[in-house]
Design a protein around this motif. Sequence first.
Motif, PDB file in Angstrom:
ATOM      1  N   ILE A  59      41.627 -84.078  66.984  1.00 58.51           N
ATOM      2  CA  ILE A  59      41.178 -84.798  68.143  1.00 58.51           C
ATOM      3  C   ILE A  59      43.038 -85.128  68.201  1.00 58.51           C
ATOM      4  O   ILE A  59      43.272 -85.963  67.462  1.00 58.51           O
ATOM      5  CB  ILE A  59      39.586 -85.158  68.376  1.00 58.51           C
ATOM      6  N   TYR A  60      43.169 -85.323  69.511  1.00 61.48           N
ATOM      7  CA  TYR A  60      44.528 -86.359  69.598  1.00 61.48           C
ATOM      8  C   TYR A  60      44.009 -86.804  70.415  1.00 61.48           C
ATOM      9  O   TYR A  60      44.043 -87.391  71.342  1.00 61.48           O
ATOM     10  CB  TYR A  60      45.454 -85.292  70.120  1.00 61.48           C
ATOM     11  N   PHE A  61      44.764 -88.191  70.264  1.00 61.48           N
ATOM     12  CA  PHE A  61      45.125 -89.395  71.253  1.00 61.48           C
ATOM     13  C   PHE A  61      46.687 -89.829  71.545  1.00 61.48           C
ATOM     14  O   PHE A  61      47.401 -90.066  70.368  1.00 61.48           O
ATOM     15  CB  PHE A  61      44.376 -90.693  69.850  1.00 61.48           C
ATOM     16  N   ILE A  62      46.403 -89.673  73.062  1.00 57.79           N
ATOM     17  CA  ILE A  62      48.107 -89.830  73.799  1.00 57.79           C
ATOM     18  C   ILE A  62      47.964 -91.529  74.162  1.00 57.79           C
ATOM     19  O   ILE A  62      47.207 -91.528  74.889  1.00 57.79           O
ATOM     20  CB  ILE A  62      47.937 -88.440  74.319  1.00 57.79           C
ATOM     21  N   ALA A  63      48.902 -91.686  73.930  1.00 64.14           N
ATOM     22  CA  ALA A  63      48.482 -93.404  74.580  1.00 64.14           C
ATOM     23  C   ALA A  63      50.400 -93.823  75.157  1.00 64.14           C
ATOM     24  O   ALA A  63      51.139 -93.067  74.212  1.00 64.14           O
ATOM     25  CB  ALA A  63      48.361 -94.419  74.237  1.00 64.14           C
ATOM     26  N   GLU A  64      51.100 -93.949  76.555  1.00 65.20           N
ATOM     27  CA  GLU A  64      51.983 -94.487  77.132  1.00 65.20           C
ATOM     28  C   GLU A  64      51.957 -95.846  76.185  1.00 65.20           C
ATOM     29  O   GLU A  64      51.645 -96.776  75.862  1.00 65.20           O
ATOM     30  CB  GLU A  64      51.702 -94.230  78.549  1.00 65.20           C
TER      31      GLU A  64
END
Length: 241
Positions: A59-64
């Motif tokens: 599970i990947y958490f991607i944030a700007e």
Amino acid sequence: MKINGRDKWRMYLAMKKNKKLSKYLVDTKRWSKENFDLMLSKYKSIVVKPNKGLKARDIYFIAEKEKGYEIQIYDRKYFFIKREEVYSFMKSKIRQATYIIQKRISMAKIDGRPFDIRVIIQRKSLSSPWTATAYKIRVAKEGRMVTNASKGGTILTYKVAMNMCNIPNHIKKNLLAHIKEVSILASKTLGPYYHNQRLFGIDIGIKEDGSLHIFEINRRPLLKGFSKLQQKRIRRFIRRK
């Protein structure tokens, strides 16, 4: 229509048809370049996970961020300047697998760590009403996003968690009843899509304001982490036909 196996995308589409339930669903799209750009532009923070994944794997958490983008998986973090680099990285990890993209929910916390709740919903027979038979709070390991015990998460009873979390007291009063209500509604909605299904594990995120968000539904949830009394009650329902 019947849903085969653990298909989070089809479960989401089935639940979305229920207008009463749809407001509790986390916005979800199938993985694609177009949807990746759309979701990241819209929410600034997203979760990318396998459509048929188990135990919070991959599970990947991607944030700007202010100067680029951050990807976190387990304890590892990756930083990129350009969005195209983020997409290329994710594409190399996903390959030919089927993934989904979800809006990331800012969950309530205990000691700065996010938590969610797993609710077991059962029925004694296919004609019996759905009932909430057990529930547990799962708290993420420090520095991690996922709450599963298999990934270092901690299990707490609901009462202990409510005494420790940052949800205001006036919101806690009717929260559990609301959680059970939403969980039963989800089970009623998905039941017809799975023949002979008499048990679901509902994973629900809770925000600090008490709003509820269904992350996913499990057809064969593990009993580990529930109290002996709760496990006894769950098994009693399982034995009934």
